[in-house]
Design a protein around this motif. Sequence first.
Motif, mmCIF file in Angstrom:
data_model
loop_
_atom_site.group_PDB
_atom_site.id
_atom_site.type_symbol
_atom_site.label_atom_id
_atom_site.label_comp_id
_atom_site.label_asym_id
_atom_site.label_seq_id
_atom_site.Cartn_x
_atom_site.Cartn_y
_atom_site.Cartn_z
ATOM 1 N N HIS A 255 0.845 -1.210 0.000
ATOM 2 C CA HIS A 255 0.000 0.000 0.000
ATOM 3 C C HIS A 255 0.879 1.260 0.000
ATOM 4 O O HIS A 255 0.578 2.236 -0.694
ATOM 5 N N GLN A 260 -0.770 4.628 -1.146
ATOM 6 C CA GLN A 260 -2.042 4.460 -0.428
ATOM 7 C C GLN A 260 -1.736 4.510 1.077
ATOM 8 O O GLN A 260 -1.833 3.516 1.796
ATOM 9 N N SER A 263 -4.236 3.360 4.010
ATOM 10 C CA SER A 263 -4.343 1.900 4.073
ATOM 11 C C SER A 263 -3.068 1.288 4.632
ATOM 12 O O SER A 263 -3.106 0.307 5.395
#
Length: 290
Positions: A255, A260, A263
């Motif tokens: 992630h 990301q 996350s």
Amino acid sequence: MKKSFFIFALISAFFANSIFAERPIVQDIQALAGNSNRINLLWNLPQNPEKEITQLLVYRDLSPISSYAQLAKLEPIAKLVPILTSYTDTVKDYKDYFYAVIAVTDEPYDIILMSINSTVTGCHVQTVAKNPLPKKEEKAEKIYPEGSMREIPLPYLDYIDGLEKEYKVSQEVAASVKPLGINEKREVPRLSIHIFEEDLISPDGGDDFLLFEVLKTTFIQKKYKEAIDQLEKLVGTNISQDTRNRAYFYLGESHYMLAQYPSAIRTFVRIENIYPALCKQWIDNSLDQL
């Protein structure tokens, strides 16, 4: 008092996973202390809610938010679009703050579930130790008698009236101050991939071999989206806890490499007690990247 809140949180979690499975309720809310005066909130959006979510309302209080009556007395500190899964709050003190995130459909869905959409423990910003400035010594003005010379002479100005001469900073001086980067924005360096020693060599078999194959075919080749899919399937199977912990760490790294960061943080928090120093490094850097 704290014990009763934790019991209430467990009951809330049970109801969230059964009765309110398709209701518009955000889940897995977390509050993490960031740098300076920031508190970072993270949560997951509900999957396939019965009604479309049009807005998210963020609330803050000095005590746990556990009822609609308490929520009705508060004003939201932020109104967010319904696709966000994080928010950074700015506070001016070091008090413990509690948060709740409420989804709005045709009207606010004012259901409070402790540890689901309302934090159980308070979060405060971290104090930054400041080094005291050294006290300046006041120097008495030195008077030079007539005819005596200064230890350091006054600078000589190379200037003759009437000459049209352009005075510029020398190249040496310009080069010396360039690395200071006074007006340049500092970029936070990204971390490099970490691989545990037990996953560097192919094992003979078992759970470690399953993890090794996933890493070899996806993660090592920088196919991070495929790695996320394979690792999520792996952690859902009946594998040893040690292998599952490492798989979660690689999932967090995947992630992170895809930027990301919310996350990634949520994944590293799950195994922070297993790899405290290592996870703290990745969580702090992810927060800085945000």
